[in-house]
Write a protein that holds these residues in place. Structure first.
Motif, PDB file in Angstrom:
ATOM      1  N   ILE A 127       0.685  -0.968   0.574  1.00  0.00           N
ATOM      2  CA  ILE A 127      -0.308   0.068  -0.354  1.00  0.00           C
ATOM      3  C   ILE A 127       0.836   1.385   0.093  1.00  0.00           C
ATOM      4  CG2 ILE A 127      -2.383  -1.270   1.517  1.00  0.00           C
ATOM      5  CD1 ILE A 127      -1.354   0.316   3.603  1.00  0.00           C
ATOM      6  N   HIS A 128       0.820   1.914  -0.920  1.00  0.00           N
ATOM      7  CA  HIS A 128       1.347   3.158  -1.215  1.00  0.00           C
ATOM      8  C   HIS A 128       0.188   4.830   0.037  1.00  0.00           C
ATOM      9  CE1 HIS A 128       3.717   6.856  -1.896  1.00  0.00           C
ATOM     10  NE2 HIS A 128       2.579   7.351  -2.903  1.00  0.00           N
ATOM     11  N   HIS A 129       0.692   5.025   1.077  1.00  0.00           N
ATOM     12  CA  HIS A 129       0.547   6.303   2.166  1.00  0.00           C
ATOM     13  C   HIS A 129       0.211   7.387   1.877  1.00  0.00           C
ATOM     14  CE1 HIS A 129      -0.565   7.445   6.828  1.00  0.00           C
ATOM     15  NE2 HIS A 129      -1.319   7.876   5.584  1.00  0.00           N
ATOM     16  N   SER A 130      -0.292   7.691   0.948  1.00  0.00           N
ATOM     17  CA  SER A 130       0.340   8.546   0.283  1.00  0.00           C
ATOM     18  C   SER A 130      -0.765  10.750   0.996  1.00  0.00           C
ATOM     19  CB  SER A 130      -0.711   9.182  -1.492  1.00  0.00           C
ATOM     20  OG  SER A 130      -2.424   8.976  -1.175  1.00  0.00           O
ATOM     21  N   GLY A 131      -0.852  10.153   1.655  1.00  0.00           N
ATOM     22  CA  GLY A 131      -1.488  11.554   1.891  1.00  0.00           C
ATOM     23  C   GLY A 131      -2.139  11.339   3.546  1.00  0.00           C
ATOM     24  N   PRO A 177     -17.483  12.461  -9.158  1.00  0.00           N
ATOM     25  CA  PRO A 177     -17.795  12.592 -10.571  1.00  0.00           C
ATOM     26  C   PRO A 177     -16.822  13.080 -11.781  1.00  0.00           C
ATOM     27  CG  PRO A 177     -18.956  13.581  -9.150  1.00  0.00           C
ATOM     28  CD  PRO A 177     -17.726  13.064  -7.790  1.00  0.00           C
ATOM     29  N   ILE A 178     -16.543  14.354 -11.006  1.00  0.00           N
ATOM     30  CA  ILE A 178     -15.697  15.515 -11.238  1.00  0.00           C
ATOM     31  C   ILE A 178     -14.209  14.652 -12.067  1.00  0.00           C
ATOM     32  CG2 ILE A 178     -14.068  17.378 -12.340  1.00  0.00           C
ATOM     33  CD1 ILE A 178     -16.355  18.741 -10.339  1.00  0.00           C
ATOM     34  N   THR A 179     -13.445  14.264 -11.024  1.00  0.00           N
ATOM     35  CA  THR A 179     -12.577  13.820 -11.390  1.00  0.00           C
ATOM     36  C   THR A 179     -12.752  11.928 -13.019  1.00  0.00           C
ATOM     37  OG1 THR A 179     -12.193  12.505  -9.828  1.00  0.00           O
ATOM     38  CG2 THR A 179     -11.135  14.384  -9.362  1.00  0.00           C
ATOM     39  N   ALA A 180     -13.710  11.431 -11.857  1.00  0.00           N
ATOM     40  CA  ALA A 180     -13.333   9.784 -12.586  1.00  0.00           C
ATOM     41  C   ALA A 180     -14.347  10.238 -13.918  1.00  0.00           C
ATOM     42  CB  ALA A 180     -15.175   9.241 -11.981  1.00  0.00           C
ATOM     43  N   VAL A 184      -9.303  13.057 -14.194  1.00  0.00           N
ATOM     44  CA  VAL A 184      -7.910  13.613 -13.930  1.00  0.00           C
ATOM     45  C   VAL A 184      -7.987  13.385 -12.241  1.00  0.00           C
ATOM     46  CG1 VAL A 184      -8.288  15.652 -15.586  1.00  0.00           C
ATOM     47  CG2 VAL A 184      -9.382  15.396 -13.910  1.00  0.00           C
ATOM     48  N   PRO A 185      -7.032  13.700 -11.845  1.00  0.00           N
ATOM     49  CA  PRO A 185      -6.261  14.108 -11.021  1.00  0.00           C
ATOM     50  C   PRO A 185      -7.242  14.893  -9.805  1.00  0.00           C
ATOM     51  CG  PRO A 185      -4.425  14.889 -11.895  1.00  0.00           C
ATOM     52  CD  PRO A 185      -5.147  14.154 -12.831  1.00  0.00           C
ATOM     53  N   ASN A 186      -6.859  15.330  -8.183  1.00  0.00           N
ATOM     54  CA  ASN A 186      -8.079  15.436  -7.398  1.00  0.00           C
ATOM     55  C   ASN A 186      -7.885  17.316  -7.672  1.00  0.00           C
ATOM     56  OD1 ASN A 186      -8.753  13.575  -6.659  1.00  0.00           O
ATOM     57  ND2 ASN A 186      -8.570  13.682  -4.370  1.00  0.00           N
ATOM     58  N   GLY A 187      -6.546  17.128  -8.420  1.00  0.00           N
ATOM     59  CA  GLY A 187      -6.280  19.209  -7.922  1.00  0.00           C
ATOM     60  C   GLY A 187      -7.343  19.931  -9.517  1.00  0.00           C
ATOM     61  N   GLU A 223      -6.729  20.525  -2.108  1.00  0.00           N
ATOM     62  CA  GLU A 223      -5.580  21.063  -2.173  1.00  0.00           C
ATOM     63  C   GLU A 223      -4.585  20.315  -1.697  1.00  0.00           C
ATOM     64  OE1 GLU A 223      -5.967  25.005  -0.780  1.00  0.00           O
ATOM     65  OE2 GLU A 223      -6.498  25.905  -1.868  1.00  0.00           O
ATOM     66  N   LYS A 224      -5.008  19.506  -0.532  1.00  0.00           N
ATOM     67  CA  LYS A 224      -4.301  18.422   0.626  1.00  0.00           C
ATOM     68  C   LYS A 224      -4.130  16.752  -0.641  1.00  0.00           C
ATOM     69  CE  LYS A 224      -5.823  20.141   4.608  1.00  0.00           C
ATOM     70  NZ  LYS A 224      -6.265  19.539   5.970  1.00  0.00           N
ATOM     71  N   THR A 225      -5.424  16.799  -0.767  1.00  0.00           N
ATOM     72  CA  THR A 225      -5.493  15.433  -2.224  1.00  0.00           C
ATOM     73  C   THR A 225      -5.106  15.862  -3.639  1.00  0.00           C
ATOM     74  OG1 THR A 225      -7.593  15.578  -2.481  1.00  0.00           O
ATOM     75  CG2 THR A 225      -6.111  14.205  -0.046  1.00  0.00           C
ATOM     76  N   ALA A 226      -4.298  17.059  -3.929  1.00  0.00           N
ATOM     77  CA  ALA A 226      -4.153  17.795  -5.649  1.00  0.00           C
ATOM     78  C   ALA A 226      -3.941  16.418  -6.472  1.00  0.00           C
ATOM     79  CB  ALA A 226      -3.300  18.604  -5.430  1.00  0.00           C
TER      80      ALA A 226
END
Length: 279
Positions: A127-131, A177-180, A184-187, A223-226
């Motif tokens: 697992i990758h703990h990204s945030g 929904p927007i990213t899906a 695109v990534p969250n940012g 911003e935190k999960t950009a």
């Protein structure tokens, strides 16, 4: 309540494995998943935290609530009822799934709620703990606050967990929904034209809830999960069922009950269903 020594985590996805790997240093942890037989899995964790931990993984259909002092449910929302069928609520159960589709079920069963703010992805047992974030838990009934040994999970007790869940719903209903759909990534959600869609969804959400959730809160989450790729985006890319029925579909029912006419949220719901079907 007796001191917590044994923790059961239902769901061996990314969140469940992150929690198990970080709690195993201080507690006896059992991970429950859709597996055929009991085994010991070696979880490798990198990113914000690093480590390798061995955790017992048991089939969820063998779950025995007398073997734990507390349970965290980290499955997808549509899996919650099946995953918790063997639990009575005599041992505290915290459902940490996205959306609000499980709220009535939790109340009916005497369960409680949690919100996961950490970023994490999974590749097998790695697992990758990204945030870094918090695990925010609270009771839906008269239950005393529960404290845990300090860890990178940063588990905190919330006096009004329902409001915390509504905040998370706002973020999920906008970001996922927007990213899906845009892949695109969250940012990117804060950049035009996605920002315009985000604001339109936000306006419709505010008409459905009495609780105030400022748009600045949504912005802070983005911003935190950009650099993160949302769970709904990853589900669409992997041809897995999305959590649209936990995040967006209940909003349509809420709008109907309140006599509120929505435009953008129903469109996003249909597009996600279409994207899922076409994968």
């Amino acid at each position: 309540m007796q001191p917590i020594e044994r923790i059961g985590i239902i769901g061996n996805g990314a969140v469940g494995m992150l929690m198990a790997s970080l709690l195993a240093n201080d507690y006896t942890v059992t991970l429950y998943g859709r597996v055929e037989e009991t085994s010991v899995v070696t979880i490798e964790r990198d990113g914000m935290t690093n480590g390798t931990v061995d955790v017992t993984l048991e089939p969820v259909h063998t779950l025995d609530e007398t073997k734990a002092d507390i349970f965290f449910v980290t499955t997808k929302a549509h899996q919650v009822e099946a995953a918790t069928a063997r639990l009575s609520g005599n041992v505290p159960v915290f459902i940490c799934s996205n959306g609000i589709s499980h709220l009535d079920y939790a109340l009916e069963r005497g369960f409680h709620l949690g919100v996961i703010e950490h970023g994490v992805t999974r590749d097998g047992n790695r697992i990758h703990h990204s945030g870094l974030g918090r695990v925010r838990i609270g009771g839906l009934s008269d239950v005393a606050g529960i404290s845990f040994i300090d860890s990178p999970l940063h588990i905190v007790w919330e006096s009004d967990i329902r409001h915390v869940v509504i905040e998370k719903l706002f973020a999920n209903a906008i970001i996922n929904p927007i990213t899906a759909l845009c892949r695109v990534p969250n940012g990117v959600v804060l950049q035009p034209p996605c920002r315009d869609v985000a604001l339109a969804i936000y306006e419709e959400l505010t008409s459905l809830f009495d609780e105030a959730v400022p748009f600045t809160y949504i912005e802070s989450i983005i911003e935190k999960t950009a650099t993160n790729r949302s769970s709904m985006l990853r589900d669409v890319e992997a041809d897995r069922p999305t959590e649209v029925d936990a995040i967006l579909t209940p909003l349509l029912k809420r709008a109907e009950d309140r006599g509120v006419e929505l435009t953008v949220i129903p469109l996003m719901q249909k597009l996600i269903l279409g994207a899922s079907a076409s994968c």
